[in-house]
Design a protein around this motif. Structure first.
Motif: not given
Length: 330
Positions: A268-294
């Motif tokens: 995971l990397v901050s889109a505005a601060r590229l030097d800020v990073t971390s790790k994450g673990v995928i917990l799940g995902n949705g099967n329905n299509l949703v509208e992307l935030p602006l």
């Protein structure tokens, strides 16, 4: 010379522009998506009905991980611990009492065996003395033959010696039996005591759960109980919001097939601060299509749809709540 129809040029440029947009959407690639960091509040409850004895925080208080929030009480836990302690003490008293009785039996047995041994030894000495007198008497009168009465005394002596031997063997065996009995008593009592101790340890762990501590650094959003309230099982007692985001919701564009499975680790990397990073673990995902935030669209004016993917953040991260995050699949 024919004039070029500007409408045709416009449609051609529009077509090229659409292709360019589609190409840009795909340049995101199937290994990189965007998401938003947010914090998920911690709802705290307990699995048993309890009584609130102390409320240590108020809504709006800042707390650190491990701080005491509430002190609860379950009367049956205290009663069970007291009962187990009483049972363990009773077992110890019984063990001591049984061993004391056994010690008395051993003492009486030893005294009896000693008395019997003294008696047999005395008889042996008397017979040995009689045999010696008979030998001296025969020797004084010049008789070399063995008197029949002397043979009888020898037999009596042999019987007494054998009796003493058997008496000593019986003493050893009986003392060994007493020791085995003592060990058996101690072992049985210890087994029962261990069972009670395990039960008491369990109840003490349950009692420790009655001290409700903060699961994270954060702010108390709300407290739903007061001192002396009786809280039903699984009732929400309070809610805490973490200081840092603990979740990321990513969005996979519908035109992208992202290679991932549950439990995968992502960068995971901050889109505005590229030097800020971390790790994450995928917990799940949705099967329905949703509208992307602006803010996650490449072109705000163009509506886009995709699937959500839910990622757990490491506790130690420097992201802002609501920050736009770049998610890279390994």
């Amino acid at each position: 010379m024919k004039r070029i129809n500007l409408l045709y040029i416009f449609w051609i440029l529009a077509f090229i522009f659409c292709l360019w947009i589609m190409n840009n959407l795909r340049t995101q690639g199937n290994r990189t998506i965007f998401g938003i960091a947010f914090t998920e509040s911690h709802s705290i409850n307990v699995e048993y009905a309890t009584t609130v004895t102390q409320r240590m925080v108020q809504p709006g208080d800042r707390v650190k991980k491990g701080d005491t929030l509430l002190v609860l009480r379950r009367d049956e836990i205290n009663k069970n611990i007291t009962d187990r302690l009483a049972s363990m003490n009773l077992l110890e008293v019984e063990r001591i009492s049984k061993n004391q009785i056994l010690d008395k039996e051993i003492e009486l047995f030893k005294a009896s065996q000693t008395t019997r041994s003294i008696e047999v030894n005395s008889q042996i000495k008397i017979i040995e003395k009689e045999i010696e007198i008979q030998k001296n008497l025969l020797k004084s009168i010049g008789e070399n033959s063995v008197d029949q009465s002397s043979n009888v005394k020898q037999l009596e002596l042999a019987a007494l010696v054998e009796s003493l031997k058997q008496l000593n063997l019986h003493t050893i065996e009986q003392l060994s039996s007493y020791e085995t009995q003592r060990q058996s008593n101690d072992k049985n009592q210890e087994a029962k005591k261990t069972q009670f101790k395990n039960e008491m340890d369990y109840y003490q762990e349950e009692q420790y759960k009655m001290i409700v501590c903060s699961p994270c650094d954060g702010i108390v959003e709300n407290v739903f109980v007061l001192p002396n309230d009786i809280a039903p099982q699984y009732k929400e007692l309070l809610r805490i919001n973490s200081n840092n985001p603990n979740r990321v919701t990513g969005f996979i564009h519908e035109s992208i097939v992202a290679p991932f499975k549950l439990g995968d680790t992502v960068i995971l990397v901050s889109a505005a601060r590229l030097d800020v990073t971390s790790k994450g673990v995928i917990l799940g995902n949705g099967n329905n299509l949703v509208e992307l935030p602006l803010r996650l669209r490449k072109f705000v004016e163009i509506r886009a749809w995709g699937r959500e993917v839910y990622i757990k953040l490491d506790a130690a991260n420097n992201f802002y709540i609501g920050e736009k995050i770049l998610i890279r699949f390994n």
